[in-house]
Every structure is written in structure tokens, then in C-alpha cells.
Design a protein around this motif. Structure first.
Motif, PDB file in Angstrom:
ATOM      1  N   UNK A  65       0.713  -1.170  -0.115  1.00 21.85           N
ATOM      2  CA  UNK A  65      -0.188   0.046   0.078  1.00 21.85           C
ATOM      3  C   UNK A  65       0.789   1.131  -0.001  1.00 21.85           C
ATOM      4  N   UNK A  66       2.019   1.182   0.696  1.00 22.97           N
ATOM      5  CA  UNK A  66       2.807   2.236   0.764  1.00 22.97           C
ATOM      6  C   UNK A  66       4.055   2.051   1.327  1.00 22.97           C
ATOM      7  N   UNK A  67       5.403   2.830   1.128  1.00 25.88           N
ATOM      8  CA  UNK A  67       6.467   2.827   1.582  1.00 25.88           C
ATOM      9  C   UNK A  67       6.750   4.094   1.868  1.00 25.88           C
ATOM     10  N   UNK A  68       7.182   4.303   3.187  1.00 21.75           N
ATOM     11  CA  UNK A  68       7.430   5.731   3.748  1.00 21.75           C
ATOM     12  C   UNK A  68       8.840   5.745   4.110  1.00 21.75           C
ATOM     13  N   UNK A  69       9.705   6.772   3.890  1.00 24.66           N
ATOM     14  CA  UNK A  69      10.886   7.176   4.412  1.00 24.66           C
ATOM     15  C   UNK A  69      10.977   8.486   5.181  1.00 24.66           C
ATOM     16  N   UNK A  70      11.924   8.972   5.509  1.00 26.60           N
ATOM     17  CA  UNK A  70      11.988  10.158   6.356  1.00 26.60           C
ATOM     18  C   UNK A  70      11.375  11.405   5.715  1.00 26.60           C
ATOM     19  N   UNK A  71      11.427  11.454   4.295  1.00 19.34           N
ATOM     20  CA  UNK A  71      10.949  12.681   3.693  1.00 19.34           C
ATOM     21  C   UNK A  71       9.408  12.511   3.632  1.00 19.34           C
ATOM     22  N   UNK A  72       8.747  11.633   3.987  1.00 14.93           N
ATOM     23  CA  UNK A  72       7.231  11.507   4.082  1.00 14.93           C
ATOM     24  C   UNK A  72       6.914  12.037   5.567  1.00 14.93           C
ATOM     25  N   UNK A 250       5.254   5.379  13.650  1.00  7.93           N
ATOM     26  CA  UNK A 250       5.167   4.268  12.281  1.00  7.93           C
ATOM     27  C   UNK A 250       3.764   4.254  12.167  1.00  7.93           C
ATOM     28  N   UNK A 251       2.967   3.704  13.029  1.00  5.98           N
ATOM     29  CA  UNK A 251       1.516   3.308  12.469  1.00  5.98           C
ATOM     30  C   UNK A 251       0.754   4.701  12.317  1.00  5.98           C
ATOM     31  N   UNK A 252       1.063   5.649  12.918  1.00  2.92           N
ATOM     32  CA  UNK A 252       0.358   6.847  12.537  1.00  2.92           C
ATOM     33  C   UNK A 252       0.755   7.619  11.484  1.00  2.92           C
ATOM     34  N   UNK A 253       1.994   7.454  11.064  1.00  2.11           N
ATOM     35  CA  UNK A 253       2.286   7.895   9.746  1.00  2.11           C
ATOM     36  C   UNK A 253       1.486   7.059   8.515  1.00  2.11           C
ATOM     37  N   UNK A 258      -2.394   6.973   4.391  1.00  4.61           N
ATOM     38  CA  UNK A 258      -3.411   5.999   3.470  1.00  4.61           C
ATOM     39  C   UNK A 258      -4.645   6.105   3.845  1.00  4.61           C
ATOM     40  N   UNK A 259      -4.894   6.601   5.196  1.00  8.18           N
ATOM     41  CA  UNK A 259      -6.201   6.869   5.653  1.00  8.18           C
ATOM     42  C   UNK A 259      -6.860   5.452   6.235  1.00  8.18           C
ATOM     43  N   UNK A 260      -6.012   4.576   6.174  1.00  9.27           N
ATOM     44  CA  UNK A 260      -6.436   3.209   6.659  1.00  9.27           C
ATOM     45  C   UNK A 260      -6.032   2.854   8.169  1.00  9.27           C
ATOM     46  N   UNK A 261      -6.516   1.832   8.741  1.00  7.66           N
ATOM     47  CA  UNK A 261      -5.891   1.471   9.965  1.00  7.66           C
ATOM     48  C   UNK A 261      -4.559   0.640   9.770  1.00  7.66           C
ATOM     49  N   UNK A 262      -3.767   0.891  10.755  1.00  5.22           N
ATOM     50  CA  UNK A 262      -2.408   0.415  10.443  1.00  5.22           C
ATOM     51  C   UNK A 262      -1.871  -0.327  11.811  1.00  5.22           C
TER      52      UNK A 262
END
Lengths: 745, 158
Positions: A65-72, A250-253, A258-262
Motif C-alpha cells: 500500500x505504501x512505503x514511507x521514508x524520512x521525507x514523508x 510509524x503506524x500513525x504515519x 493512507x487513511x487506513x487502519x495500521x
């Protein structure tokens, strides 16, 4: 007046019934439909520059669904308290990796296996630097450092050291080393985040303080705190280890993106690699005494390894210092310590918060000094105990109750009976003991300074009571204690009290649940709110009884308000509440407890232990322990004994088996196979007794309780092994290999 | 979609499809939502995932689900009867053998397997039976007492 019908009776733990049916939901058990699993890609090196991070293959993987790094990260890119936010949420490209396991990227997918596969597709390139791992060298060699500052410092001087040296007949020096200890809570770090129906980003996670999580999540996401809700489900153990953020940011990001539960659950290996530990420390101590055992001076210099991030190293370093002179009245004292930065594991809070590291060298040294003086070790201690109205060295907290430390030690030793004979011809037995005067924290709050604790108590028209408290339950029985207090105050059975805890939407703020102050601070807040509400109900009762405006002392019991102790005339609580409601009175009371003293002492404790060492296998077995603790008024003995026995058992592991191996910043003991925690077969007979000398300012006279066994447990056992083998052991854990090496070189 | 199979848990049969290489603990928790079986290490070291498989206490995190097909599986959720809590469950509460409670279901299942085999266990037998279950909170003393108490209760019930 106080009704003490329930206080001090054994009350079963309230959430126990759900737990033993398997119904309790911990963070690891939470789930929602449409939920994404989050995994972190972590640094493979302990120190270096992140040159390149390629997440393109992971992002392209079907099902990611997504990959996040520091710039996100839209808000603050670092977190941590109280010294300052210095730990990266995700290390950015070009940034410095300071610990093996630093998070570099996050992967989220509805499928856990896809998320795990995506991790393997991430590529990172590093410029590796030398790991700064020798914390003693960092303290002494100005050319060898990770950060050009300390993460904690402590300095205390009293009297005149040279005078103390001149008066001493014997001066004894010693060097000691206390090791890392891993918390090893059974539930690893976990959390679930989601948007609620009103668009509030909600995080449910194990922590010591829901409000701290709200603060960090809002900062990291770059949104107002009012847009974040933090809830603490039942926590599967923490012992201080879940104070900092773990999964939450991490989960909050991911949810924000995504707007989805994590959901994120750390693996055991991940938990052991990344989670914070008890600080290791090295100590050099000098002590002088007269021939008849009066200690004339104490000098101690220590250094602690705080790892790469500050967390609460400043507090732990301070706490170690404040416990370095123990419950002794020593006229000339000089204590200096520091915590330094390295690329080793992060040092942070663990049951005792630096206190055990302060007590270990002192109580070892007391034994050695007794031998030097040819004096009984108990007698030497007794000769130097502080007295009432003294202000002890290092912490200065006034001794305002009876000094029970000597009594505690006598009783702890008595519980052991005579020293047993060795069970085999190749075994040796020995006895050791230790005392301490642990401070506990009644009002501090590491993020905001002085911490207040709130409570909300509301009676409904039918006489049932709702209580809201910000404190968390992580196994110590705090929920039970809080209900007990309300039940005791109002004379309402526990099942008619509803307790809401640790939800920033509903519960008042608390100064976090640390420093053995949960029952203490929340208990006081609950008593204050109860008192206010009872006064209002008493007014109603006075009208009912026709005595108003005179409000005589009334008795709250059996869900009734009685006019007197004989319990003849009464009105029911429900009648009073209903009447008050119809009169337009407020049926809720809110309180705010803050104690300007911040610290409270006088909770003396002592442990004595008998051990047997097998001289063929070099294995040590603790045969039995006596633990005696002046914890003031005991509110729930069943839970109190549980805390004592649990703390002693953790100390047995700390003293004998829990060997953390780390080389060049690389931890080697990342499983329960490699890191040995005591099991049922290692458990000795442990006898516990409480001396109930009431405190001057705790609820019903209670004092701090949970951390205290950790102060004395390990050193009592090491003292016992030293006595058994007639060898001074100044390092631990005393695993068979260490014993062998120590004895044979 | 994987192959269909039937798992017998707590006396009920569940028709499931394999996801390939799943462990029993994951199927119990994720497919059957029996969350009382906990996962503490996934390495067979902590015992939080202990269930009873054909009368033996096993670490369900180490049992491929294929190996559990056809077996009688008992989890903490299956312990309670219509008459109420199992004596072990009652004893754990009454003796204060529960703190954070995360290890408790696994601990109770190990104890159940012991008491099914040995109605009147010695202290050493209890300690041995529970030695694969780590509890970081309680220090085991009260857990052992609870097992003793439950064994007395069960013998009384006959």
C-alpha cells in the motif's frame, strides 16, 4: 471519616477473570477490517552514514500500500524525552545511523507476508564508521566520543572528604561493573492506529502515558494534539521499557498517509534489538571507616552507558547518584557520575531507574568493609543507618517517618533460618543481604516538568459510580487499587464502580505511571475528588436528616449514608444522588493532585538470600529469599506480594543468568534462547513481609512499592555468592562461565 | 485459494483453507479469532502460545497447521464449561497468579496438561511442567500455588 473496611484485605485482580478466559485484548490482539500491517526496515550497522536507500522495488511489489521514508514525515522528524527529541523516527538519506536497528523505511500492506517480502526488496548503502562502544573510554578520553556531550551528569558534595580520610582507620577502594538488563516483557511492542468516525487519528498502544503518545504523534504528524486520541489497552508487561514511543509514530504515519487502519507488532528479535535496556555502569568507590565501624567518608565516581539517544539517561544518571550513599548517615560524601553516548543499546528506564546501579557497589562495599574491619556486616550497617529527621546524603529527602531499615534487614535474615548444609560434597553455600532506601517519584513528569495527576469521580442517580483516571494498567493491579479506594470511600461494591482509564478523550491527564507512583498519585487524586463529592452528598443527607446547616460527620457504607457509627439512621446513596440531581447539583468532582516535594523516601527495604554454588558445573542456585519492605499502608496485599516476588525474581535473573552480549555495537543475545530468563525451576522459596509504617502524604499512608525489590535483589545474591566462595565478585551476572573465569583466570 | 482442511478446536470443527506454511498459533488467532493464545517469541521459547494437542501441551507457534489436522486441540477459550470457570482459572485469580496476564493462558494450558496426567503433582513436577512458560511479572511462586490449589479442587470434584 475514613472507612478502612476494604483497605488491606486481599482483593482479586479485577481484570483477571477476562484474562484467564483469553478475552483480554492487548495491543497485539487489536485488529480492524481493511487494516494494513506495518513493518520497519532497519539499519544493519551500528554506526555510519546512510548513503542510499532504494525502496522502489518494495513500492512496486503487488499488494504493497505504501512505503514511507524520512521525507514523508510531515512534522518533527525526531522524538524522545525528556532531554530532547534526538532519536530519528526514520533516518534520512545522508543522515547518520547511530544504532543497529535504527528505522530507515516503513512498508505497509494488507498482507503481513507481502509486507515482510517487501522489506527484503529494500536496498540500503552505508558508509560504515567505527562503533564507539567503550563507554568508560568515552568518559576518560576526550579524543574518543560519539557526541561531544554527556547524556546525564550527577554531582554531589557534602562535608569535607579530606577530613573524612584523616579520621578513617581503614580506607577501602573497589571497582564495580553492573550489566545491561533486557526488560523482556512477554508482549512485544505493538499498536493499532486508525481514524475514528470524527476524523480523529487514534492510536492504541502499550505505554506508560497515553498523553505522552498523543504529544509525540501530533508533533510527528504536524497536526494539533486535539486531532489525536491515544488509548492504552491492557499492556503485557513493561517494567519501564515501554515509556518511549515504539510503534506509535510509524503506524500513525501510515494511517495519515493512507487513511487506513495500521497495525504493527514487533518480533521478539526486533524488540530485543531496538528496545531500551537497563543502563550498564562502571563505578569506582572509596570508603573510609573508623576501627569501630563509623563510616567517615564515601567517594564514588561512575559512568553509565546511555547508548546513542538521550531518552531519560539524565534522570537515570541522577537516580543512580541519589542512591549511591544508601540509607546511611555519612558525614563526608563526594559522588560524581555521568552517562555518555555510544553506539550500544539505548539505556533508559527499567524498574529502579538507576537505583539498583547505585545500590550495587555500595552494598558490595559494605560487605567488604565489614570483612576489612573484622566486623559483622549487619552490625556495620546498623551502626551507620540514618535516623528520623535526618536528611540523607545525595537526595536530601527528609526522613519523616520511623526508620525501619534495620528492622527490615533483621526480619529478612530471620526468614531464612539457619544456613543450610551443601546438598552435595562439591557444593558451597552462602548467605548475603542488602538494604536500600529507594526514593519514589510522586509528582514528576519528564516531558512537562512537575507532573500533576487528575481524577474524575461521578455518582449516577442510581448510586453507581464512574471513575476516570489517566493511569495505565500493565500488570501491577493499579485498576484494582483505584476501584478499591473508591469502593472504600463511598461504601459501594466494586461491581457498581466503572473505571475508565488511559484514554485521552475521556480521562484527565496524569503525570505518567512511573517511579512507583501510580497508586500513590492517582490514589491521592481519587481521594481528593471523592472527598469533594462526599461533602456535597453529606449536605443533602443533612437536609434529609433535618440537621442542616449543621453537617455532622457521616458514615458512607453499604451504599448508604449513615448519621453515625451505630448505623441506624440512613439514606441510601442513590436517594442522595437522585435528590442532588433534582436540585441541580453537580454529581461529578474533578481533582488535581500535585506534590511540590516531587520525591518521597522512607520506603526502606531489605533482602537476604541463601545460595548454593555447584563447584563442578559452576551453576548457582538461589535456595530461598527473605524480602521485607516498609511500603507504608498496604492497600491490596495480594497485589503487593505479587509485586515483591516478581521483582525479586527479575533480580535473580539480573544477578545470575541474564547475560547481554554486545560487541562493537552488535547485540548477540536477541532471543530467549540466548538471553536466559528465570523460569519456574529457578524459583526459590521467597518469603515477603511488609512493615506498614504509614507515610505522611500517601493515600491511607501508602508508599511506593513496585520497583523496590530491584534495588536490593541482585546485590544480595552477589553478596551471597561472594560469601559462599570466599571471593569478592564485583561484576555480574554470575553465569557459570563468568564464575569459572573469575576463579581460575 | 489453498486446499481445504478441517481443524477441531475446543470440540468444534472449522473448515479452513491453507495459506501455505502457516503455524497453528497464527491460524488460531487470525482465522478463528481465538486471541487467548498469545505469541511472545515465535521461537518456541516463551510458552505464551501453549495449547493442548491430543492431550499434550505444545507451543502452537512451532506447529505447522498441517500437523494439527485431525487432532483434538484445546485452547484457553475451551477450558470454561457451562458450570463456569475451570478450577485452574479460578485458582489463578484467587491466588493472585495473574499480573499483566499475557503469559497466563499458556501457563494455564501447560498446567492443565499436567493435571490431566498427574492428578496430585509434586512441587517439582509442577515446576518442571511450567518450565517452558516464561512469566516476567509474577515470579512463579503464586502460579505454582494456584496449580496446587486447582489440583486439590479437581481431586475433590473427583
Amino acid at each position: 471519616m475514613k472507612n478502612l473496611d476494604l483497605i488491606g484485605k486481599k482483593i482479586w485482580k479485577l481484570d483477571g477473570e477476562e484474562g484467564i478466559q483469553g478475552q483480554t485484548r492487548y495491543g497485539t490482539d487489536l485488529s480492524m477490517s481493511g487494516m494494513l500491517y506495518v513493518k520497519a526496515y532497519r539499519a544493519r550497522i551500528p554506526h555510519g552514514k546512510l548513503l542510499r536507500l532504494d525502496v522502489s522495488k518494495a513500492a512496486a511489489l503487488d499488494g504493497v500500500s505504501c512505503v514511507l521514508t524520512a521525507k514523508d514525515i510531515p512534522g518533527e522528524k525526531k522524538f524522545g524525552f525528556p532531554a530532547g527529541a534526538d532519536q530519528p523516527v526514520l533516518v534520512e538519506v545522508g543522515g547518520t545511523i547511530l544504532m543497529k536497528g535504527d528505522a530507515l523505511a516503513l512498508v505497509a500492506s494488507p498482507s503481513l507476508s507481502v509486507a515482510e517480502k517487501a522489506l527484503s526488496l529494500i536496498e540500503a548503502e552505508y558508509e560504515q564508521y567505527e562503533a564507539i562502544d567503550d563507554y568508560e573510554r568515552v568518559a576518560n578520553d576526550s579524543s574518543y566520543f560519539l557526541k561531544n556531550e554527556c547524556s546525564g551528569e550527577y554531582s554531589y558534595e557534602r562535608g569535607d572528604l579530606s577530613k573524612g580520610q584523616a579520621e578513617a582507620d581503614v580506607i577501602l577502594e573497589g571497582s564495580y561493573e553492573v550489566p545491561i538488563q533486557e526488560h523482556a516483557y512477554m508482549e512485544t511492542e505493538s499498536g493499532l492506529s486508525y481514524y475514528d468516525s470524527k476524523g480523529i487519528l487514534t492510536v492504541e498502544s502499550g505505554t506508560h502515558d497515553a498523553f505522552y503518545v498523543r504529544y509525540e504523534v501530533a508533533r510527528c504528524l504536524g497536526i494539533d494534539e486535539i486531532k489525536v486520541r491515544s488509548i492504552v489497552p491492557l499492556v503485557g508487561g513493561t517494567y519501564g521499557g515501554k515509556q518511549q514511543c515504539s510503534t506509535q509514530l510509524h503506524i500513525a504515519l501510515v494511517t495519515q498517509k493512507t487513511g487506513l487502519p495500521a497495525k504493527m507488532v514487533w518480533s521478539r528479535r526486533e524488540s530485543m534489538l531496538v528496545s531500551h535496556k537497563r543502563h550498564p555502569a562502571k563505578i569506582h568507590m572509596r570508603m573510609g571507616a573508623t576501627k569501630d565501624g563509623a563510616i567517615t567518608f564515601l567517594e564514588s565516581n561512575y559512568v553509565m552507558d546511555g547508548g546513542p539517544y538521550s531518552t531519560c539517561s539524565s534522570g537515570v544518571c541522577y537516580w543512580m547518584g541519589t542512591h549511591s550513599a544508601g540509607p546511611y548517615n555519612i558525614p563526608n560524601v563526594s559522588i560524581n557520575g555521568k552517562a555518555v553516548y555510544t553506539n550500544n543499546t539505548v539505556g533508559a528506564a527499567f524498574r529502579g531507574f538507576g537505583g539498583p546501579q547505585g545500590v550495587f557497589p555500595l552494598e558490595r562495599h559494605m560487605d567488604k568493609m565489614a570483612r576489612e574491619l573484622n566486623m559483622d556486616a549487619q552490625q556495620l550497617r546498623a551502626k551507620n543507618y540514618i535516623r528520623e529527621k535526618d536528611q540523607p546524603a545525595c537526595n536530601g529527602v527528609l526522613i519523616d517517618t520511623r526508620v525501619t531499615v534495620g528492622e527490615a534487614l533483621e526480619k529478612a535474615i530471620e526468614k531464612l533460618g539457619p544456613l543450610p548444609q551443601p546438598s552435595t560434597p562439591h557444593a558451597k553455600v552462602g548467605r548475603g543481604y542488602a538494604v536500600a532506601m529507594p526514593l519514589h517519584d510522586v509528582s514528576s513528569d519528564p516531558v512537562w516538568g512537575m507532573g500533576g495527576t487528575g481524577a474524575h469521580v461521578e455518582i449516577f442517580r442510581d448510586g453507581s459510580i464512574e471513575v476516570r483516571s489517566g493511569t495505565c494498567e500493565f500488570g501491577s493491579g493499579l485498576d484494582t487499587v483505584q476501584k478499591l479506594i473508591i469502593s472504600n470511600e463511598f461504601g459501594v461494591p466494586m461491581e457498581r464502580i466503572h473505571l475508565i482509564t488511559s484514554d485521552t478523550y475521556w480521562t484527565p491527564k496524569v503525570g505518567r505511571c512511573v517511579g512507583s507512583k501510580g497508586a500513590y498519585a492517582s490514589g491521592q487524586a481519587l481521594l481528593m475528588a471523592s472527598q469533594e463529592l462526599k461533602e456535597r452528598l453529606a449536605t443533602i443527607a443533612a437536609v434529609h436528616f433535618g440537621t442542616y446547616p449543621v453537617i455532622a460527620p457521616l458514615v458512607f457504607a453499604n451504599e448508604r449514608i449513615y448519621t453515625n457509627q451505630q448505623k441506624r439512621d440512613y439514606m441510601t446513596l442513590a436517594e442522595a444522588a437522585d435528590f442532588a440531581y433534582r436540585q441541580g447539583m453537580n454529581l461529578a468532582a474533578d481533582s488535581w493532585y500535585v506534590n511540590p516535594n516531587r520525591l518521597n523516601g522512607n520506603a526502606f527495604c531489605a533482602m537476604a538470600a541463601d545460595v548454593e554454588v555447584d563447584m563442578l558445573s559452576y551453576e548457582t542456585k538461589v535456595l530461598r529469599c527473605g524480602y521485607v519492605h516498609d511500603a507504608g499502608t498496604i492497600i491490596n496485599p495480594l497485589a503487593a506480594i505479587g509485586q515483591a516476588v516478581g521483582g525479586v525474581t527479575q533480580s535473580i535473573g539480573y544477578a545470575l543468568t541474564e547475560k547481554w552480549v554486545i560487541e562493537k555495537g552488535e547485540s548477540k543475545t536477541l532471543s530467549f534462547h540466548d538471553y536466559t530468563i528465570p523460569t519456574s525451576v529457578d524459583t526459590p522459596h521467597i518469603e515477603v513481609e511488609f512493615i506498614e509504617e504509614p507515610s505522611t502524604d500517601g493515600p491511607y499512608g501508602a508508599k511506593g512499592l513496585s520497583e523496590h525489590p530491584s534495588y536490593v535483589g541482585a546485590v544480595a545474591i552477589v553478596n551471597a555468592v561472594s560469601n559462599a566462595l570466599d571471593t569478592e565478585f564485583d561484576v555480574f551476572p554470575l553465569t557459570p562461565d563468568k564464575l569459572y573465569t573469575y576463579l581460575h583466570g | 485459494m489453498g486446499e481445504q482442511y478441517v481443524l477441531k478446536v475446543n470440540g468444534k470443527e472449522y473448515a479452513l483453507r491453507t495459506g501455505g506454511g502457516q503455524m497453528l498459533a497464527d491460524v488460531l488467532r487470525d482465522e478463528l479469532h481465538l486471541i487467548g493464545t498469545k505469541k511472545g517469541c515465535c521461537q518456541g521459547e516463551c510458552g505464551a502460545c501453549t495449547v493442548i494437542l491430543d492431550g499434550k501441551a505444545v507451543n502452537s507457534c512451532m506447529i505447522p497447521v498441517a500437523k494439527a489436522v485431525g487432532a483434538d486441540i484445546l485452547t484457553i477459550e475451551g477450558l470454561q464449561t457451562e458450570d463456569g470457570l475451570h478450577p485452574l482459572q479460578k485458582a489463578f485469580i484467587e491466588e493472585g497468579a495473574v499480573q499483566c496476564g499475557f503469559c497466563t493462558p499458556g501457563m494455564i494450558m501447560s498446567a492443565k496438561a499436567l493435571l490431566d496426567e498427574e492428578a496430585n503433582p509434586t512441587s517439582a513436577q509442577i515446576q518442571e511442567a511450567l518450565s517452558g512458560n516464561i512469566c516476567r511479572c509474577t515470579g512463579y511462586v503464586k502460579i505454582e500455588k494456584a496449580v496446587q490449589k486447582a489440583s486439590e479442587e479437581l481431586r475433590k470434584e473427583g
